[in-house]
Structures are given as structure tokens and as C-alpha cells.
Design an enzyme around this catalytic site. Structure first.
Site, PDB file in Angstrom:
ATOM      1  CE  LYS A 151      -3.464  -2.625  -0.201  1.00  0.00           C
ATOM      2  NZ  LYS A 151      -4.678  -3.033   0.468  1.00  0.00           N
TER       3      LYS A 151
HETATM    4  C1  LIG Z   1      -5.716  -4.058   0.758  1.00  0.00           C
HETATM    5  C2  LIG Z   1      -7.166  -3.822   0.740  1.00  0.00           C
HETATM    6  C3  LIG Z   1      -7.988  -4.225   1.789  1.00  0.00           C
HETATM    7  C4  LIG Z   1      -7.538  -5.092   2.916  1.00  0.00           C
HETATM    8  O1  LIG Z   1      -6.448  -4.634   3.628  1.00  0.00           O
HETATM    9  P1  LIG Z   1      -5.508  -5.699   4.382  1.00  0.00           P
HETATM   10  O2  LIG Z   1      -4.635  -4.845   5.214  1.00  0.00           O
HETATM   11  O3  LIG Z   1      -4.769  -6.442   3.322  1.00  0.00           O
HETATM   12  O4  LIG Z   1      -6.372  -6.589   5.187  1.00  0.00           O
HETATM   13  C5  LIG Z   1      -9.328  -3.882   1.738  1.00  0.00           C
HETATM   14  N1  LIG Z   1      -9.838  -3.206   0.691  1.00  0.00           N
HETATM   15  C6  LIG Z   1      -9.088  -2.817  -0.348  1.00  0.00           C
HETATM   16  C7  LIG Z   1      -9.716  -2.058  -1.461  1.00  0.00           C
HETATM   17  C8  LIG Z   1      -7.724  -3.133  -0.375  1.00  0.00           C
HETATM   18  O5  LIG Z   1      -6.984  -2.770  -1.424  1.00  0.00           O
END
Ligand SMILES: *Cc1c(COP(=O)(O)O)cnc(C)c1O
Length: 375
Positions: free
Chosen positions: A186
Site C-alpha cells: 500500500k
Molecule cells: C488491501 C485492501 C484491503 C484489505 O487490507 P488488508 O490490510 O490487506 O487486510 C481492503 N480493501 C481494499 C480495497 C484493499 O486494497
């Protein structure tokens, strides 16, 4: 491969000396579970969401799950979600026993269409979950108006959109609650982690209880809760990353501007008026009119050392857990035409802040060559 021909990676999570030192400092201190680092991370993150309450958890998925639970959403309730997203958005709805109702997206932003969301409202609808997909803010103006009109909660999925904003308001400051992810790929990370933001003190308190077995005081359990705490090691890393977020975001936007200017033969991602896109992904469309096939372009780029990815090849409403036995959904092919089109055309190419100027040039030239070359 020559030095110049090294693979350009699709994502490049930063684990630098500062992150390592921060983790080691906490480890040497010996107090590694949720503690002062988590509290400091929450306070510092709050500055990015207009001073809202922040509750750190162990993942973005936990953030979504807890948000829905704290808002009292459960069996019999319907929650409107886009199908063009990561499955975690809809998983959270199912994990609280509610029913995700999938609505179509807008072509330009790839985000939930307010008109489609409105058409999906039934007497059972209790909430809307817009996803700020790829780092572009969803159409929060019309969605907020719709939610107010029908007394619905809004839970923002801001997992991909740290520091994005719309008309000066940061994502994470619109909804009843909003959820961020700190997964390594991210825009910033804490190894794994998540953050919930809310403007409501009572909701924040419920979230803190749900995070930690329903306790505020040890062994004075008030409700049934989880253990989805963030560790102080993770929070220390997140705090270091947060200090770089503004600079990394500027670099992502500069990289995107260079791609916008240099790419030919593909649809580059438009930005809505008033929106600050943070380019978690730079997602182009390889359209039928271009005479090229998205999957072929993806493979050709990979062959030439350009990392790329398809987010998301299968819309959530067609994934196994969501298409079976869900008569209420009852989707037929073509019901979500913009979602299906995006699933066929979208291709994400590198935009991360670790790209060098030379890589950015080679990336642009390679995409132009692959898309413009003989069929
Ligand atoms: C990455 C992501 C999540 C989940 O986050 P995690 O930290 O991997 O559990 C939820 N929604 C979207 C759109 C994402 O890209």
C-alpha cells in the site's frame, strides 16, 4: 539482461534503515504488544484525517470488519458495495452476517457510481461502502447526500487511498467510519496493519473494545470482542512511514503526470474535478478500439521487464463465495456492465515512488511500443 534491462517492479515496499531501527528500538525495549507506539501512531495519523479519532488494528480487513460491527450492522441488513474491488470489502459485510449488494462503478474513476448505488437501495439497506479505488476518491458528494436522504451509514474503504482528498476534505473524514490498510504494497505500510477513523467518540470507544476482547480495563469485559490489536513494532514502523507519506505521494503524482503526458494508444486514468488522486495504482485501459488485448499487453510488458498487474480480473460478484446460493443477489451477465468492462480493460503499471527517471522513461517507451507495435 543488461543493467538497464532490470525488471521494473510493479510495487516496491520500503523497509529502510529507519524502519529497521524503529523496530529494533521497540524490540530492545521489550514491550512489544499494543502500547505507546500504537497510541502515538493513532495520534499522528489523525492529522491526515481532519483530526478524527483513530483506532489501529492488525489489518485493513479487520478495520472493515470492526467498523461494520461497531455500527451495529448484521444479519438481515444489506450493504451496498462495488463489485470492482478487492474481495476484503465484501468479505467484511459477510463476516458480520449482512448481505453485500453489488452496484456498478463509474467509467472514469473506477469507483462506486452514486446512481447505481441509489438504484440498489431497498428497505433493508443500512450502509454504503465506497472504495477509493487505486487512490482516487469516490464521488463522496452525491454518495453522502444519498446516505443522508435514506439514513444510511457510510463506511469508506480507504485501503488504497492514504492522503487522497476531495474538494479539500481528506478521505477517511467523510464516512461514519473509514478504513485504511498498511499492507506492504500500500502507499505506506506497517508490515501488516490497519486504521479505522471516525468522527464519533462513542463509535471509537466501541472499536477499541472490539479490538481487545471487549475490555478497556483489564478483566472488566464489557462486550464480546476480538484480538485484532496492532503491535508496537508494527506501529513504530508505521510512524516512520507516515513521515514519508507526503513526499511519496508527491512522487507518485509526478510519476503519474509523466505517464499521462507520455503514453499513447491507451486510456490514461482521468481525475475528477476537486479530486487529489494518490495513485496507489496507475491504471490504464486497453480498449477494444485500440486493437490490442489487455492480457496480451500484460504478457508482452512482462517479457520486456516491465512489471504490471490486473486488478481485478474477476469482479467480486462473480467470485465463488458471492455467486453461490445468494438468490438475493441474482446477478446475470451484463448486470454490472462498467464493472465487467473494467475487469476486461484495466491494467496497472508501475507508478511507485521508488521508480527512477530512467525507469519511468523506459516504462513509457515500452508501453507505447507494445500497444503501438504490429498486432
Ligand atoms: C488491501 C485492501 C484491503 C484489505 O487490507 P488488508 O490490510 O490487506 O487486510 C481492503 N480493501 C481494499 C480495497 C484493499 O486494497
Amino acid at each position: 539482461m543488461t543493467h538497464d534491462q532490470r525488471v521494473i517492479r510493479a510495487a516496491a515496499p520500503v523497509i529502510g534503515e529507519e524502519e529497521i531501527e524503529a523496530a529494533v528500538r521497540v524490540l530492545r525495549g521489550g514491550m512489544v504488544a499494543q502500547g505507546p507506539e500504537v497510541a502515538a501512531f493513532e495520534e499522528e495519523f489523525s492529522k491526515f484525517v481532519d483530526g478524527r479519532h483513530c483506532v489501529a488494528v492488525n489489518s485493513g480487513t479487520s478495520a472493515l470488519h470492526l467498523s461494520l460491527m461497531a455500527l451495529g450492522i448484521g444479519p438481515g441488513d444489506e450493504v451496498i458495495v462495488p463489485s470492482f474491488t478487492f474481495a476484503a470489502t465484501a468479505n467484511a459485510v459477510r463476516l458480520v452476517g449482512a448481505t453485500p449488494v453489488f452496484a456498478d462503478i463509474e467509467r472514469d474513476s473506477f469507483c462506486l457510481s452514486p446512481r447505481a448505488a441509489e438504484a440498489a437501495i431497498t428497505p433493508r439497506t443500512v450502509a454504503i461502502m465506497p472504495v477509493h479505488l487505486y487512490g482516487h476518491p469516490a464521488a463522496m458528494g452525491p454518495l453522502t447526500a444519498l446516505a443522508e436522504q435514506h439514513s444510511l451509514a457510510i463506511v469508506e474503504d480507504a485501503a488504497q487511498a492514504h492522503a487522497a482528498s476531495l474538494d479539500g476534505t481528506p478521505v477517511g473524514a467523510f464516512g461514519s467510519a473509514a478504513c485504511f490498510s498498511f499492507y506492504p504494497t500500500k502507499n505506506m505500510h506497517s508490515l501488516e496493519g490497519g486504521m479505522i477513523t471516525t468522527g464519533d467518540a462513542a463509535t471509537a470507544r466501541t472499536l477499541r473494545l472490539l479490538r481487545n476482547q471487549g475490555m478497556e480495563q483489564r478483566y472488566a469485559n464489557e462486550i464480546v470482542g476480538f484480538n485484532v490489536r496492532m503491535t508496537d513494532v508494527a506501529a513504530a514502523i508505521g510512524r516512520v512511514q507516515l513521515r514519508s507519506l507526503a513526499a511519496w505521494t508527491r512522487q507518485r503524482r509526478a510519476n503519474a503526470a509523466a505517464l499521462d503526458a507520455g503514453l499513447r494508444g491507451v486510456v490514461t486514468p482521468p481525475v475528477a474535478p476537486g479530486a487529489e488522486h494518490v495513485y496507489h495504482q496507475y491504471t490504464i485501459r486497453v480498449t477494444a478500439e485500440s486493437g490490442r488485448d489487455r492480457d496480451t499487453v500484460s504478457r508482452e510488458l512482462q517479457k520486456r521487464g516491465v512489471g504490471n498487474a490486473v486488478y481485478y480480473p474477476t469482479p467480486v460478484h462473480r467470485l465463488a463465495p458471492f455467486r453461490t446460493g445468494e438468490k438475493v443477489l441474482g446477478y446475470a451477465a451484463g448486470d454490472l456492465p462498467e464493472t465487467e468492462l473494467a475487469a476486461a480493460e484495466a491494467l496497472s503499471i508501475p507508478v511507485h515512488p521508488m521508480l527512477t527517471a530512467q525507469e519511468l522513461e523506459r516504462l513509457t517507451a515500452t508501453v507505447n511500443e507494445v500497444v503501438g507495435g504490429p498486432a
